[in-house]
Write a protein that holds these residues in place. Structure first.
Motif, PDB file in Angstrom:
ATOM      1  N   CYS A   1       0.833  -1.194   0.000  1.00  0.00           N
ATOM      2  CA  CYS A   1       0.000   0.000   0.000  1.00  0.00           C
ATOM      3  C   CYS A   1       0.872   1.250   0.000  1.00  0.00           C
ATOM      4  O   CYS A   1       0.639   2.190  -0.767  1.00  0.00           O
ATOM      5  N   ASP A   2       1.908   1.270   0.831  1.00  0.00           N
ATOM      6  CA  ASP A   2       2.808   2.422   0.888  1.00  0.00           C
ATOM      7  C   ASP A   2       3.530   2.619  -0.448  1.00  0.00           C
ATOM      8  O   ASP A   2       3.653   3.743  -0.943  1.00  0.00           O
ATOM      9  N   SER A   3       3.994   1.514  -1.040  1.00  0.00           N
ATOM     10  CA  SER A   3       4.718   1.603  -2.309  1.00  0.00           C
ATOM     11  C   SER A   3       3.821   2.123  -3.422  1.00  0.00           C
ATOM     12  O   SER A   3       4.209   3.005  -4.201  1.00  0.00           O
ATOM     13  N   ALA A   4       2.606   1.588  -3.493  1.00  0.00           N
ATOM     14  CA  ALA A   4       1.688   1.981  -4.551  1.00  0.00           C
ATOM     15  C   ALA A   4       1.256   3.433  -4.392  1.00  0.00           C
ATOM     16  O   ALA A   4       1.265   4.212  -5.359  1.00  0.00           O
ATOM     17  N   LEU A   5       0.895   3.806  -3.191  1.00  0.00           N
ATOM     18  CA  LEU A   5       0.429   5.169  -2.969  1.00  0.00           C
ATOM     19  C   LEU A   5       1.552   6.174  -3.197  1.00  0.00           C
ATOM     20  O   LEU A   5       1.334   7.239  -3.777  1.00  0.00           O
ATOM     21  N   SER A   6       2.748   5.826  -2.780  1.00  0.00           N
ATOM     22  CA  SER A   6       3.890   6.718  -2.984  1.00  0.00           C
ATOM     23  C   SER A   6       4.196   6.870  -4.464  1.00  0.00           C
ATOM     24  O   SER A   6       4.555   7.965  -4.932  1.00  0.00           O
ATOM     25  N   ALA A   7       4.044   5.775  -5.230  1.00  0.00           N
ATOM     26  CA  ALA A   7       4.291   5.846  -6.672  1.00  0.00           C
ATOM     27  C   ALA A   7       3.276   6.748  -7.356  1.00  0.00           C
ATOM     28  O   ALA A   7       3.610   7.513  -8.260  1.00  0.00           O
ATOM     29  N   ILE A   8       2.016   6.681  -6.924  1.00  0.00           N
ATOM     30  CA  ILE A   8       0.971   7.512  -7.513  1.00  0.00           C
ATOM     31  C   ILE A   8       1.150   8.967  -7.107  1.00  0.00           C
ATOM     32  O   ILE A   8       1.049   9.886  -7.931  1.00  0.00           O
ATOM     33  N   ALA A   9       1.442   9.194  -5.822  1.00  0.00           N
ATOM     34  CA  ALA A   9       1.541  10.559  -5.305  1.00  0.00           C
ATOM     35  C   ALA A   9       2.844  11.235  -5.676  1.00  0.00           C
ATOM     36  O   ALA A   9       2.941  12.471  -5.673  1.00  0.00           O
ATOM     37  N   GLY A  10       3.873  10.451  -5.990  1.00  0.00           N
ATOM     38  CA  GLY A  10       5.153  11.033  -6.349  1.00  0.00           C
ATOM     39  C   GLY A  10       6.019  11.365  -5.155  1.00  0.00           C
ATOM     40  O   GLY A  10       7.066  11.991  -5.290  1.00  0.00           O
ATOM     41  N   SER A  11       5.613  10.981  -3.958  1.00  0.00           N
ATOM     42  CA  SER A  11       6.395  11.202  -2.746  1.00  0.00           C
ATOM     43  C   SER A  11       6.010  10.138  -1.722  1.00  0.00           C
ATOM     44  O   SER A  11       4.974   9.480  -1.856  1.00  0.00           O
ATOM     45  N   ALA A  12       6.865   9.989  -0.706  1.00  0.00           N
ATOM     46  CA  ALA A  12       6.630   8.943   0.291  1.00  0.00           C
ATOM     47  C   ALA A  12       5.353   9.214   1.091  1.00  0.00           C
ATOM     48  O   ALA A  12       5.172  10.304   1.629  1.00  0.00           O
ATOM     49  N   VAL A  13       4.462   8.234   1.131  1.00  0.00           N
ATOM     50  CA  VAL A  13       3.198   8.348   1.855  1.00  0.00           C
ATOM     51  C   VAL A  13       2.979   7.053   2.633  1.00  0.00           C
ATOM     52  O   VAL A  13       3.278   5.968   2.146  1.00  0.00           O
ATOM     53  N   SER A  14       2.461   7.182   3.846  1.00  0.00           N
ATOM     54  CA  SER A  14       2.160   6.010   4.672  1.00  0.00           C
ATOM     55  C   SER A  14       0.658   5.795   4.757  1.00  0.00           C
ATOM     56  O   SER A  14      -0.092   6.715   5.092  1.00  0.00           O
ATOM     57  N   CYS A  15       0.221   4.593   4.454  1.00  0.00           N
ATOM     58  CA  CYS A  15      -1.203   4.274   4.526  1.00  0.00           C
ATOM     59  C   CYS A  15      -1.710   4.257   5.965  1.00  0.00           C
ATOM     60  O   CYS A  15      -2.912   4.392   6.203  1.00  0.00           O
ATOM     61  N   ALA A  16      -0.804   4.112   6.929  1.00  0.00           N
ATOM     62  CA  ALA A  16      -1.203   4.048   8.330  1.00  0.00           C
ATOM     63  C   ALA A  16      -1.689   5.392   8.853  1.00  0.00           C
ATOM     64  O   ALA A  16      -2.293   5.459   9.921  1.00  0.00           O
TER      65      ALA A  16
END
Length: 325
Positions: A242-257
């Motif tokens: 989830c973190d990898s996918a969301l970060s790839a879409i957003a273009g920056s590091a994002v935590s699903c938590a």
């Protein structure tokens, strides 16, 4: 004493049945009898505001809302034990097979517990309760929208996780710009599947995403309660993806938590949850998360006239948030 054993208590007329203490006992008795509406009514409409603010009273209120939602601890444990699916979203939805669910009341239960404070301010018991409510938030929303036909714990044949509605409107790829022929991108990425009358709205997807966020936020309490095992380990794996996918879409590091309320779920997160739910890794489909994440990284250099999307792309007809074509 002898008279009170064979008839109504002789002191009954002198007892105050309208005190907060007496009403609270009535509320807990109603909860034990699974009379959810009665419990809620006593706490919200009959107790004083001072008594309503007590932590133990809030826990009873949250329990009543959770019961009305469909979260009964015995059923939850049985559902988790009997569910053999290795795909996490199938697993979460399958827990509620054959059960009547009311996702809106899960939201009320979560709101009561989150109102107590942050994870650090809540007790271990309260955090465990929220983790289980996160599981319920995910599972009941999926069950209500994707398994309302036969309620067998599997996605119905006329259900899709990829679009906002049955037609795929609002999230479909746009027509290609000139000089490409009309519908180039739309044809290339595929049309929304026909005959899908059940779907996950953005509201429902945000609940699923924030339910997963609750599980991750309170993961320590859940791990301590359930112990190490396949289900707990798989949740950790899904967190990483989830973190990898969301970060790839957003273009920056994002935590699903960090997304523990529906309001805190971004459009990118909604899309990430859709394609994970469509994947063979964790969801109901046959696509690959790795192929999808790799494709997200090429969007800046993607040529609609010469390049083709990977065959393993998840939710291929759904436009990726932020895509410029």
């Amino acid at each position: 004493m002898t008279a009170s054993c064979s008839s109504e208590n002789v002191l009954a007329d002198f007892a105050n049945k309208d005190s907060d203490e007496a009403l609270y006992i009535d509320a807990k008795k109603a909860l034990d009898e699974m009379e959810w509406a009665t419990t809620v009514d006593i706490i919200n409409n009959q107790l004083s505001s001072t008594y309503q603010s007590r932590r133990d009273v809030k826990l009873v209120l949250a329990s009543a809302y959770a019961g009305s939602c469909g979260l009964l601890f015995a059923n939850l444990i049985q559902g988790m034990t009997n569910n053999a699916s290795s795909q996490m979203f199938r697993y979460f939805m399958g827990i509620w097979a054959g059960q009547t669910v009311n996702p809106d009341d899960c939201e009320l239960a979560i709101g009561v517990l989150q109102g107590i404070g942050t994870a650090a301010q809540r007790s271990t018991k309260e955090n465990l309760f929220l983790a289980l409510l996160g599981v319920a938030r995910m599972g009941t929303n999926m069950a209500a929208n994707l398994d309302s036909g036969d309620q067998n714990g599997s996605i119905d044949a006329d259900a899709t996780v990829c679009h906002e509605d049955a037609s795929g409107s609002l999230t479909r790829w746009p027509d290609a710009p000139n000089p490409a022929p009309p519908d180039t991108i739309r044809d290339e990425f595929g049309h929304p599947p026909l005959g899908m009358t059940k779907y996950m709205s953005s509201t429902a997807m945000k609940r699923v995403a924030s339910g997963f966020g609750l599980v991750l936020e309170n993961f320590a309490a859940l791990s301590d309660a359930l112990g190490a095992g396949t289900s707990v380990d798989a949740i950790g794996d899904l967190s990483d993806d989830c973190d990898s996918a969301l970060s790839a879409i957003a273009g920056s590091a994002v935590s699903c938590a960090t997304m523990v309320t529906p309001a805190g779920v971004s459009d990118e997160m909604v899309y990430a949850m859709r394609f994970m739910m469509d994947s063979a890794d964790f969801g109901f489909g046959t696509c690959s998360i790795d192929d999808s994440v790799a494709f997200f990284g090429t969007l800046g250099s993607y040529d609609i006239l010469t390049d083709s999307p990977p065959p393993g792309l998840c939710c291929p007809s759904t436009k990726i948030p932020g895509a410029s074509f």
